[in-house]
Design a protein around this motif. Structure first.
Motif, PDB file in Angstrom:
ATOM      1  N   ALA A 252      -2.602  -4.083  -5.419  1.00  0.00           N
ATOM      2  CA  ALA A 252      -2.713  -3.073  -4.366  1.00  0.00           C
ATOM      3  C   ALA A 252      -2.858  -1.685  -4.964  1.00  0.00           C
ATOM      4  N   GLU A 253      -2.174  -1.415  -6.075  1.00  0.00           N
ATOM      5  CA  GLU A 253      -2.291  -0.109  -6.718  1.00  0.00           C
ATOM      6  C   GLU A 253      -3.710   0.133  -7.239  1.00  0.00           C
ATOM      7  N   SER A 254      -4.280  -0.877  -7.917  1.00  0.00           N
ATOM      8  CA  SER A 254      -5.623  -0.699  -8.474  1.00  0.00           C
ATOM      9  C   SER A 254      -6.668  -0.576  -7.373  1.00  0.00           C
ATOM     10  N   VAL A 255      -6.533  -1.378  -6.306  1.00  0.00           N
ATOM     11  CA  VAL A 255      -7.510  -1.303  -5.215  1.00  0.00           C
ATOM     12  C   VAL A 255      -7.402   0.034  -4.494  1.00  0.00           C
ATOM     13  N   LEU A 256      -6.183   0.484  -4.242  1.00  0.00           N
ATOM     14  CA  LEU A 256      -5.994   1.773  -3.580  1.00  0.00           C
ATOM     15  C   LEU A 256      -6.585   2.897  -4.434  1.00  0.00           C
ATOM     16  N   LEU A 257      -6.357   2.825  -5.737  1.00  0.00           N
ATOM     17  CA  LEU A 257      -6.899   3.824  -6.642  1.00  0.00           C
ATOM     18  C   LEU A 257      -8.433   3.796  -6.636  1.00  0.00           C
ATOM     19  N   SER A 258      -8.991   2.598  -6.649  1.00  0.00           N
ATOM     20  CA  SER A 258     -10.449   2.461  -6.665  1.00  0.00           C
ATOM     21  C   SER A 258     -11.069   2.950  -5.360  1.00  0.00           C
ATOM     22  N   LEU A 259     -10.436   2.618  -4.226  1.00  0.00           N
ATOM     23  CA  LEU A 259     -10.965   3.094  -2.944  1.00  0.00           C
ATOM     24  C   LEU A 259     -10.932   4.619  -2.871  1.00  0.00           C
ATOM     25  N   ALA A 260      -9.856   5.214  -3.367  1.00  0.00           N
ATOM     26  CA  ALA A 260      -9.786   6.675  -3.381  1.00  0.00           C
ATOM     27  C   ALA A 260     -10.878   7.258  -4.276  1.00  0.00           C
ATOM     28  N   GLY A 261     -11.126   6.614  -5.429  1.00  0.00           N
ATOM     29  CA  GLY A 261     -12.212   7.078  -6.299  1.00  0.00           C
ATOM     30  C   GLY A 261     -13.570   6.938  -5.646  1.00  0.00           C
TER      31      GLY A 261
ATOM     32  N   LEU B 175      15.214 -10.701  -9.330  1.00  0.00           N
ATOM     33  CA  LEU B 175      15.710 -10.671  -7.949  1.00  0.00           C
ATOM     34  C   LEU B 175      14.971 -11.649  -7.046  1.00  0.00           C
ATOM     35  N   GLY B 176      14.025 -12.430  -7.602  1.00  0.00           N
ATOM     36  CA  GLY B 176      13.397 -13.493  -6.817  1.00  0.00           C
ATOM     37  C   GLY B 176      11.947 -13.266  -6.441  1.00  0.00           C
ATOM     38  N   ALA B 177      11.317 -12.182  -6.899  1.00  0.00           N
ATOM     39  CA  ALA B 177       9.909 -11.956  -6.557  1.00  0.00           C
ATOM     40  C   ALA B 177       9.035 -13.016  -7.227  1.00  0.00           C
ATOM     41  N   SER B 178       8.165 -13.651  -6.446  1.00  0.00           N
ATOM     42  CA  SER B 178       7.268 -14.666  -6.996  1.00  0.00           C
ATOM     43  C   SER B 178       6.108 -13.999  -7.738  1.00  0.00           C
ATOM     44  N   ARG B 179       5.429 -14.790  -8.566  1.00  0.00           N
ATOM     45  CA  ARG B 179       4.310 -14.227  -9.305  1.00  0.00           C
ATOM     46  C   ARG B 179       3.165 -13.777  -8.380  1.00  0.00           C
ATOM     47  N   PRO B 180       2.780 -14.571  -7.359  1.00  0.00           N
ATOM     48  CA  PRO B 180       1.726 -14.075  -6.441  1.00  0.00           C
ATOM     49  C   PRO B 180       2.106 -12.766  -5.761  1.00  0.00           C
ATOM     50  N   ARG B 181       3.391 -12.633  -5.429  1.00  0.00           N
ATOM     51  CA  ARG B 181       3.826 -11.399  -4.763  1.00  0.00           C
ATOM     52  C   ARG B 181       3.699 -10.203  -5.702  1.00  0.00           C
ATOM     53  N   LEU B 182       4.063 -10.398  -6.985  1.00  0.00           N
ATOM     54  CA  LEU B 182       3.943  -9.320  -7.952  1.00  0.00           C
ATOM     55  C   LEU B 182       2.470  -8.972  -8.223  1.00  0.00           C
ATOM     56  N   VAL B 183       1.628 -10.014  -8.324  1.00  0.00           N
ATOM     57  CA  VAL B 183       0.204  -9.775  -8.548  1.00  0.00           C
ATOM     58  C   VAL B 183      -0.376  -8.969  -7.398  1.00  0.00           C
ATOM     59  N   ARG B 184       0.004  -9.337  -6.184  1.00  0.00           N
ATOM     60  CA  ARG B 184      -0.518  -8.630  -5.029  1.00  0.00           C
ATOM     61  C   ARG B 184      -0.053  -7.180  -5.003  1.00  0.00           C
ATOM     62  N   GLN B 185       1.161  -6.944  -5.384  1.00  0.00           N
ATOM     63  CA  GLN B 185       1.673  -5.573  -5.387  1.00  0.00           C
ATOM     64  C   GLN B 185       0.948  -4.731  -6.432  1.00  0.00           C
ATOM     65  N   LEU B 186       0.782  -5.287  -7.653  1.00  0.00           N
ATOM     66  CA  LEU B 186       0.092  -4.535  -8.711  1.00  0.00           C
ATOM     67  C   LEU B 186      -1.394  -4.357  -8.385  1.00  0.00           C
TER      68      LEU B 186
ATOM     69  N   ALA C 171       0.830  -1.211   0.000  1.00  0.00           N
ATOM     70  CA  ALA C 171       0.000   0.000   0.000  1.00  0.00           C
ATOM     71  C   ALA C 171       0.859   1.253   0.000  1.00  0.00           C
ATOM     72  N   ARG C 172       1.922   1.245   0.822  1.00  0.00           N
ATOM     73  CA  ARG C 172       2.811   2.414   0.858  1.00  0.00           C
ATOM     74  C   ARG C 172       3.509   2.607  -0.477  1.00  0.00           C
ATOM     75  N   TYR C 173       3.962   1.503  -1.064  1.00  0.00           N
ATOM     76  CA  TYR C 173       4.641   1.603  -2.358  1.00  0.00           C
ATOM     77  C   TYR C 173       3.660   2.070  -3.437  1.00  0.00           C
ATOM     78  N   ALA C 174       2.420   1.540  -3.388  1.00  0.00           N
ATOM     79  CA  ALA C 174       1.415   1.948  -4.374  1.00  0.00           C
ATOM     80  C   ALA C 174       1.117   3.435  -4.252  1.00  0.00           C
ATOM     81  N   LEU C 175       1.035   3.930  -3.026  1.00  0.00           N
ATOM     82  CA  LEU C 175       0.767   5.348  -2.822  1.00  0.00           C
ATOM     83  C   LEU C 175       1.894   6.198  -3.397  1.00  0.00           C
TER      84      LEU C 175
END
Length: 860
Positions: free
Chosen positions: A377-386, A364-375, A50-54
């Motif tokens: 988080a950006e869309s959910v944070l954006l949607s909640l703000a909207g 650098l070793g990031a798994s696919r679930p971890r990347l999906v969750r990070q990306l 969430a912090r990174y997405a912000l």
């Protein structure tokens, strides 16, 4: 402990400490497993995402602002419409076990007449003999004159039987309600008032209980005040009910003894017995009605096909607006889908620009679930703000939004923007964020880091798969836009047809003022119970009205004479004695009382015969005038001089006039019969003023003229006919306005989507186009190449959208007037508009491509 062991083996202290640390490992590394055991890793990771997405969103203010605006529009529209639908259609009525409440109607299916009213013996049969109901109450809406408060005022009253409040399971906020213990054959003195009337007329005086008031010259005693949120579960005449009185309907002023032929009770409200559904009760009621028809063959002739119909109270109250609200809810859902698709397209484009970043994270070793969750988080944070932005806008603009709604929308008082709206916005935002963010996140994380790093290092161009996905999204946007624009176009066409339809009269420079004549319970106390006093009052009011500044002509009418006002226009039965089979046919028609000047002042054309004259009084032969549809349907042009029987009276047709759309511009003109005002009494009047200026001074002068004749006659509803015409189309205008806004938003988003895809695609092919131009290609060849993908996407989207629009048009057929659900003009216009916008969106980047110098593009 390890250091002590080393020292015992002969090592120096410093060497022993170093050896112990080397053997044990780093202290920070030892702390990490312990921290992992004590913490919840997914919570910490979510907070990190969430912090990174912000931070990421703040670094792209342009993208964030556009996304927030788009989401706020889509989510805000859904919240607003769902709040209305929830209050009107979904939320249970505020009565105990409201699913057992039903409305009861009498129909004469042989004549096609619906809701013809009930007789008192029928009410008794339903309550005492049918075995279906716990209780039954008559509901008789009435317009009354109230005195005893701060001023004389016309109010909406409801006359019921004594079971009304017990049937609804409700009590007064102050005092008590009337009940079976108050039962008398006629009217009881106990009366209940609304909270609004209590505040307006009595200053919210807590000692109002026991106060005597006069309603239509009859004395009542206030015994209770209802809660502020209580509303009668049904339509009244023109406003909410503010006064409740009870009667047994078996003494003055009602016909005595009661007769089955006198269906003067407009309707009834009932509570089914426990365990009965509406369908089961209707089946048993049909059998009971058949038994009554056999027992009373004279009152219920076979040709009339008399039946009693039950409707759930929700269906009866809100059924007329259900199709409109369902269509709006579906439309706003399409808007949200378009917003989600648009946002998904933006995120795909954004992920294409972040290919190198995502590839480095994978390396650098990031798994696919971890990347999906990070990306994600950006869309959910954006949607909640909207969503929160949408809620803030709705809270600030709630008064304006409520003002847009039709004033006669059922349960309008229950539409609230409160904490539940915030919860709904949160849930909808979360769902939307996942909806438009999941697929781009899965697509962005499913890649080969080696290939992406090479591709990113070379040009950063998106893969063909991402381009195809963005094209698919744009095609979906176009298809959804076609559905919305088609619905808006059909409603616009219907509204235009309604406005262009001939109402049957001239509404220009015509003002109407309505008068309520008190109708006391004691017929002997009714000053206007006979024709001469009414005629004298009407002549004097007309004389004063013609003297008002600007007034050219004036006329008066009685009950149901005002077009476009949906009062209790119940059908009145009649017979034609000159027809040999008249006794075997049941016929009904609408009726109205009018003065001799009525047809001329309203501009209703006289087609044959004559209109009324001043000589048509109660001392002369009773005559009437019929509408053209009445003559065509019942008399087949053999009209002038024909006799018509209404109850005990036989009247002769003196003339035929044009049809009037009395029930609405979008409602077919019904057969009507006009009685002479000076031959029959009336308890509701209207003044029609031609040429009167629409000003507050004129309205005050009209009220003063009536009060100068009789101060006990309240004047209300002073409006121009143009205003009344606009009011009659209020619901249709409300639906059209929202659908037009939704369609415009869909068109805008679709055009932006097409432009974005085409600009990106043409930008990636700039070197190819430059090589072609360097080798001799003409600009028109480049334009064709640049246009082709956009044209293909547009054609696919329009084709799929038209199929969806044809299906949705059938669902909204009940909202259409004068236009077929598959109207080719509307669909052709939608295709033309959308194709033009799409071509314009494709043309801007295409023209930019041919203006780039080949040498410049090849060097870049």
């Amino acid at each position: 402990m390890l250091q002590d062991e080393c020292e015992r083996q002969g090592m120096k202290r410093a060497d022993a400490r170093f050896e112990a640390r080397r053997a044990y490992g780093g202290i920070e590394q030892a702390k990490e497993p312990h921290r992992d055991e004590q913490s919840i890793p997914w919570v910490e990771q979510t907070l990190q995402d969430a912090r990174y997405a912000l931070r990421t969103l703040l670094k792209s203010p342009g993208f964030t602002a556009v996304a927030l605006l788009t989401l706020a529009l889509g989510i805000g529209a859904n919240i607003a419409i769902f709040t209305i639908v929830n209050a009107v259609l979904l939320r249970p009525l505020p009565f105990p076990e409201s699913e057992r409440l039903v409305r009861v109607f009498d129909d004469l299916n042989g004549t096609g007449a619906k809701d013809v009213g009930l007789s008192v013996p029928e009410l008794d049969d339903l309550r005492d003999r049918s075995g279906l109901f716990e209780s039954v109450s008559a509901v008789f809406p009435s317009s009354t004159a109230l005195r005893g408060g701060d001023r004389t005022e016309r109010i909406e009253a409801l006359v019921t039987t004594f079971e009304y409040f017990r049937l609804l399971g409700t009590n007064a906020a102050l005092g008590r309600v009337y009940g079976p213990s108050d039962a008398v054959p006629g009217f009881t003195e106990a009366a209940v008032i609304s909270d609004g009337l209590w505040h307006r007329q009595f200053g919210a005086d807590p000692h109002v209980l026991g106060r005597r008031i006069l309603v239509d010259e009859d004395a009542y005693t206030i015994v209770g005040v209802m809660p502020p949120d209580f509303r009668h579960p049904g339509q009244a005449l023109t406003a909410d009910v503010e006064f409740w009185a009870a009667a047994g309907f078996k003494a003055n002023p009602f016909p005595t003894p009661p007769s089955r032929a006198r269906r003067f009770v407009p309707g009834a409200l009932a509570r089914l017995k426990s365990g009965l559904t509406v369908q089961q009760a209707q089946q048993r009621l049909d059998a009971f009605v058949a038994e009554l028809s056999r027992s009373y063959p004279m009152e219920y002739p076979a040709a009339s096909r008399w039946s009693v119909r039950l409707e759930s109270i929700e269906e009866s109250w809100t059924g007329s607006v259900r199709p409109m609200l369902v269509v709006l809810l579906a439309a706003v859902g399409f808007v949200l889908l378009i917003v989600a698709v648009n946002m998904a397209s933006l995120l795909v484009a954004r992920s294409s620009a972040r290919t190198r970043e995502i590839a480095i994270r994978q390396a650098l070793g990031a798994s696919r679930p971890r990347l999906v969750r990070q990306l994600l988080a950006e869309s959910v944070l954006l949607s909640l703000a909207g969503g929160m932005s949408a809620v803030a806008v709705l809270m600030l603009a709630k008064k304006s939004l409520l003002a847009l709604m039709p004033a006669d929308l059922p349960r309008l008082n229950e539409v609230h923007f409160d904490a539940r709206v915030v919860v709904l916005a949160f849930a909808l935002s979360l769902l939307t964020g996942i909806l438009f963010g999941l697929t781009p996140a899965l697509q962005a994380s499913d890649a080969d880091p080696n290939e992406d790093l090479k591709e990113g290092a070379r040009s950063g161009s998106p893969s063909a798969r991402k381009n195809r996905f963005r094209g698919f999204l744009v095609a979906v946007e176009i298809a959804l836009s076609v559905v919305l624009l088609s619905a808006a176009g059909l409603l616009l066409h219907s509204f235009w047809n309604s406005m262009q339809s001939n109402p049957g009269f001239n509404p220009n420079q015509l003002m109407v003022a309505r008068i309520w004549i008190p109708f006391p319970n004691n017929p002997e106390a009714n000053h206007y119970r006979t024709v001469p006093p009414i005629a004298a009052m009407s002549h004097e009011v007309l004389r004063l009205a013609r003297e008002l500044p600007g007034v050219e002509e004036a006329a008066m009418g009685g009950n149901n004479s005002v077009p476009l006002v949906n009062n209790t226009r119940r059908q009145t039965p009649f017979s034609l004695p000159d027809e040999p089979d008249s006794s075997q046919k049941q016929r009904t028609t609408e009726t109205a009382l009018v003065s001799p000047e009525y047809f001329h002042v309203l501009g209703i054309p006289l087609l044959r015969g004559r209109g009324f004259t001043e000589a048509d009084t109660d001392k002369m032969k009773s005559v009437l005038v019929v509408s053209e549809s009445f003559a065509t349907q019942y008399l087949r042009k053999r009209d002038l001089g024909a006799r018509i029987v209404f109850g005990p009276r036989t009247l002769e047709i003196a003339g035929v006039v044009g049809d009037v759309h009395a029930d609405g511009l979008d409602t077919p003109a019904a057969p009507r019969v006009y009685f002479a005002l000076y031959q029959r009494p009336a308890n509701e009047m209207a003044i029609f003023l031609r040429g009167a200026p629409n000003s507050s001074a004129t309205k005050q002068a009209v009220a003063a003229a009536v009060e100068g004749v009789d101060s006990n006659l309240p004047v209300y509803g002073i409006r121009t006919m143009q205003e009344m015409m606009a009011h009659s189309l209020e619901r249709r205008r409300f639906a059209l306005t929202l659908m037009a806004l939704f369609g415009a938003l869909a068109l805008f988003l679709a055009s932006i989507g097409i432009y974005g895809v085409m600009a990106y695609a043409i930008g990636q092919r700039s070197q190819e186009f430059s090589i072609r131009m360097a080798l001799g290609a003409e600009p028109r060849d480049i334009l064709l190449l640049a246009f082709r993908p956009g044209v293909v996407l547009t054609c696919i989207g329009i084709t799929v959208g038209l199929l969806g629009a044809l299906g949705s048009a059938r669902l909204m057929s009940s909202l259409l007037y004068g236009v077929a659900p598959y109207d080719p003009v509307t669909f052709g216009a939608v295709v033309a508009v959308l194709a033009s916008v799409a071509l314009a969106a494709c043309g801007i980047p295409a023209r930019r491509a041919i203006r780039i110098a080949p040498a410049t593009a090849l060097r870049s």
